[in-house]
Design an enzyme around this catalytic site. Structure first.
Site, PDB file in Angstrom:
ATOM      1  N   ASP A   1      -2.629  -3.784   0.199  1.00 31.14           N
ATOM      2  CA  ASP A   1      -2.510  -2.396  -0.472  1.00 31.14           C
ATOM      3  C   ASP A   1      -2.008  -1.295   0.059  1.00 31.14           C
ATOM      4  O   ASP A   1      -1.783  -1.077   1.401  1.00 31.14           O
ATOM      5  CB  ASP A   1      -4.064  -2.301  -0.822  1.00 31.14           C
ATOM      6  CG  ASP A   1      -4.883  -2.076   0.363  1.00 31.14           C
ATOM      7  OD1 ASP A   1      -4.684  -2.779   1.550  1.00 31.14           O
ATOM      8  OD2 ASP A   1      -5.711  -1.043   0.408  1.00 31.14           O
ATOM      9  N   GLU A   2      -1.430  -0.391  -0.683  1.00 28.57           N
ATOM     10  CA  GLU A   2      -1.221   1.083  -0.527  1.00 28.57           C
ATOM     11  C   GLU A   2      -0.166   1.110   0.720  1.00 28.57           C
ATOM     12  O   GLU A   2      -0.418   1.805   1.653  1.00 28.57           O
ATOM     13  CB  GLU A   2      -2.441   2.051  -0.072  1.00 28.57           C
ATOM     14  CG  GLU A   2      -3.419   2.057  -1.247  1.00 28.57           C
ATOM     15  CD  GLU A   2      -4.802   2.861  -0.872  1.00 28.57           C
ATOM     16  OE1 GLU A   2      -4.752   3.685  -1.816  1.00 28.57           O
ATOM     17  OE2 GLU A   2      -5.260   2.559   0.169  1.00 28.57           O
ATOM     18  N   VAL A   3       0.915   0.396   0.712  1.00 29.99           N
ATOM     19  CA  VAL A   3       1.812   0.487   1.517  1.00 29.99           C
ATOM     20  C   VAL A   3       2.759   1.866   1.171  1.00 29.99           C
ATOM     21  O   VAL A   3       3.375   1.738   0.149  1.00 29.99           O
ATOM     22  CB  VAL A   3       2.659  -0.568   1.722  1.00 29.99           C
ATOM     23  CG1 VAL A   3       3.721  -0.544   3.048  1.00 29.99           C
ATOM     24  CG2 VAL A   3       1.781  -1.900   1.860  1.00 29.99           C
TER      25      VAL A   3
END
Lengths: 536, 536
Positions: free
Chosen positions: A331-333
């Site tokens: 997630d959330e790179v």
């Protein structure tokens, strides 16, 4: 003895009946309505049997595949005795009745006593309570555990402290197979005993997956055998703020005895700042213009050494955690560091990714999924991976966590033929407004347009307790009893449990049960429990 | 030994200095900046003295009016020893230094050892810490207690566990005289030990008033000698959910030893539903049309028996609670029941009140204030009473609690020449958004247009922890460390403590100190304490 009052929740109940129920509950929630989460089908009677702690016996049925020596059930009997008889001190003073024996006879079809619960484990059980005996039948020991929990919630005390259980017939099974709680031990360290107590409380609401978000940006408390520097340099403290191999074994063993799976998450390529402290060249060096900025970004997806490291790490993790599934995060790179790095840009050009960084992220995740697949683990990923991934068929299970129209995402994932875990509506880490348990309670995970087959792909849901503002000081009252609201939505028949108003008195009763069991579950509104929390 | 670094917060500090301070704090908040609330003036040096628990002595100065046998200070020495040396087990192993003695010499001007703290008590103290001795001078034992707290926060440990204190000069006194915390023991019952622990934590932030909102609509836990039915019929449970006379004495005695006043509130005429259960004819019978509805409203203000009852009750309360002040409530009176009742309407007509129910409310409060004045108690009332009262001169202290422009109300009360306690911005019972301590921290109680004389009428402020959603399970993490943000605004120089950003590292340090002392203070953000909370 009064006439039996039969309740079958499967049929339509008129409003005034609910009123009666509520009155009944207020005078003493001494029937099956006091069981949380609500069993699938049951018949209850006001005909009651006295129970004496000194004449109460757990017994294995003669036809049971498991018999004495079954580690899971023997341990469960030891645990449930004081939960069923919370006042009992063993000094023999409390002999109110002539101590006719009461037998709780457990019969299971399979001797899976030494195994671990897994994604296919049946949790179904039948419980039949009559005058001097209760029969608990289940396919597996895990189902028997659920039935023991139900039995413990059926037993009640009158004003004089005597124990009773009503004549009851229950057929019960979970609506969803996956009913999880995520704890985050990176943003704050949680002592092992806090985790163990959370597992206890999970079992009281029939949760069956502990999703251990064990590492993240702020700290790396998992003490790796292969890479000890990860925790010695990446934990908040190398000695006091880590989980040793022995700690991890203790958590897994405790969870197993409650029929709870331990699903480890080693989130990458983002959320890995702490990894970089103990493993050089793992994270992407960021650039400012043409020179190194001195900071680091996500895992470096272009170096072969990255995948060698991950292969060794996940080989260890796969052996330490027995569950068939592993959570790979994803997630959330943040792409800004990758895009600043000339090596990454060159690699992307070579691979034909252009400037689409989701492609290199997909490339990275594909490699990690392959590594864990080779280790016979099924990967679970956060929805981000599904959203940017072109090779969706290589994915198995997607966890939906973003807000907004989360059912739209559930639908997309199911349409793609992948399994779904729903977390979006059950983010409990922020305290939020009061009474928000009602919001957590009225979630409809299958209320999307789809075929029956697609709906079957929704395997369950999860309560997320992120750690930014949570540690051992406030975890328990923030988690309980609110998480139990999600537990009922995930276990019980949705049609019978869709009114928060109706659930309220039962929920208050559950909360007092949790407090009685030493769980610091916070109050729902003005009122009191017969036995208040006794700690400070 | 390095050169002394002198800091005087009274003078202007440039921004880069703050940066240095922050860096210094991160590497170890081992100086006076670690004291919360921030002392008024101090000089600190990095010259440090080792302290050994086995060669540390509290001593009464030869000129001190109080000497050994002074109950308040003797008890304080016993309490503060383990707070100063949290690791010390007394087994004599921890001898790191050659145990040169360190003396903390306490001198007070007045022998008020057996008295109670009151609204005029000086809390001023001077603390001078040098190489082998510290001198703590104060006018009263209450000031000495504040200085002991400061000293305990100055002591720190290095990585090897050795104790140190830096050379320091402090002159300190509170900005506001009244720094309170309200606990509500009616909406949920709080066990006595929960109250005692809250008093401990209050002392750690130099709070000095425990406002005990002891009874309200839901329950009447105060066990009255004169009217035992009030609790036997009005408490949640007549045996387990009450405060006996002995419990109340224990709370008052514990508070006294910390220099904390206990301000009881018996709120009327509204918020009295529980009173009616044990005292017939006290509450107003409500009517539906011309017949009794069966429900009851506020206290009946027209019957002489009401005032006879109140006179006897307040006579008892005045003798049980030694404080010179008493809180009479007077908030949120609902007029609908009064207006339904023909006797009330007839009385109002006779009195010439017309249909203005605020007049009869004022009439009632006037009578109650007269009763307590005759008992030599100064009344505190909620702002509602001020708002509708025409005889404002009969009031003394008004507590402002409503939202909106609370400083407008502060100004109105001060303009009327009455004293003000400000509570509006410090309602901490609702969990609210994260980081809201910053909002609690940046409150400016005197930022209204008014004369110096008017501003002096603002005697302080109060943190309110109402009980709708709070009991012993969640009180502590909801209250701490957020209440300490208010504590600093009420104790320290506003100009030196007006930046939440600047306060943040000090506040984190305080939070870890509280956790170390066994107070379940919740985390402010991602991170860790050296010693995490060890309970479950």
């Amino acid at each position: 003895m009064e006439a039996a009052r039969c309740v079958t929740f499967g049929q339509y109940l008129r409003p005034h009946f609910y009123l009666l129920l509520l009155i009944f509950l207020r005078n003493g929630p001494h029937t099956v309505e006091g069981v949380w989460p609500l069993p699938q089908t049951f018949t209850s009677s006001i005909e009651r049997s006295p129970l004496s702690p000194e004449a109460f016996y757990f017994e294995y049925g003669s036809q049971s595949a498991a018999q004495q020596g079954c580690s899971v059930l023997d341990a469960a009997f030891t645990r449930y005795f004081p939960l069923i008889f919370p006042d009992y001190t063993g000094n023999g003073v409390l002999r109110f009745y002539a101590d006719k024996p009461f037998r709780l006879v457990i019969t299971v079809d399979r001797d899976d006593c030494e195994s671990y619960p897994n994604e296919d484990s049946s949790e179904r059980y039948n419980l039949s309570v009559s005058a001097r005996q209760a029969s608990l039948n289940a396919e597996t020991v895990w189902g028997a555990l659920r039935g023991l929990e139900t039995f413990s919630q059926l037993v009640y005390q009158d004003d004089f402290g005597s124990y009773f259980v009503n004549k009851t017939e229950i057929v019960d099974f979970p609506r969803f197979q996956f009913r999880g709680i995520l704890l985050d031990t990176s943003r704050h360290y949680l002592p092992v005993k806090t985790i163990l107590q959370t597992l206890d409380a999970m079992a009281y609401s029939k949760f069956n997956v502990f999703h251990w978000h064990i590492v993240d940006d702020p700290s790396f408390p998992y003490q790796s055998r292969t890479y000890p520097d990860l925790s010695s340099k990446g934990a908040f403290h190398p000695m006091t703020h880590i989980y040793t191999q022995s700690d991890v074994r203790r958590v897994i063993s405790h969870a197993r005895l409650w029929g709870i799976r331990v699903l480890p998450e080693f989130d990458s390529p983002g959320h890995t700042a702490s990894w970089g402290k103990g493993q050089s060249d793992l994270l992407t060096p960021c650039y400012r213009g043409s020179s190194l900025s001195g900071t680091f970004g996500p895992v470096n997806p272009v170096l072969p050494s990255t995948y060698q490291f991950m292969a060794r790490l996940f080989k260890e993790v796969s052996s330490v955690f027995p569950d068939s599934h592993i959570h790979l995060g994803g997630d959330e790179v943040n792409f800004s560091c990758w895009s600043s790095n000339p090596d990454i840009r060159a690699f992307m050009k070579k691979m034909g990714f252009g400037v689409d960084f989701t492609k290199i992220e997909a490339f990275y995740m594909e490699n990690i999924v392959n590594i864990t697949s080779a280790l016979n683990k099924t990967a679970i990923v956060w929805q981000d991976v599904f959203d940017y991934h072109e090779l969706r068929s290589s994915l198995s299970v997607v966890e939906v966590w973003k807000g907004g129209c989360y059912l739209c995402e559930v639908r997309r994932v199911a349409k793609a033929g992948l399994r779904v875990i729903l977390a979006s509506p059950w983010y409990l880490d922020q305290p939020g407004p009061t009474h928000n348990w009602a919001r957590f309670y009225t979630v409809w995970p299958l209320a999307f347009k789809g075929t029956e087959e697609q709906k079957k792909l929704v395997i369950g849901g999860e309560v997320c307790m992120w750690g930014e503002y949570v540690d051992a000081t406030n975890l328990t009252p923030r988690l309980w009893p609110r998480a139990s609201a999600a537990a009922e939505r995930l276990w019980s028949d949705e049609k019978q449990t869709s009114s928060a108003d109706k659930a309220f008195p039962r929920f208050q009763d559950l909360r007092c049960k949790l407090v009685r069991r030493g769980i610091r579950a916070e109050p729902l509104y003005v009122g009191h429990c017969k036995h208040e929390y006794q700690g400070v």
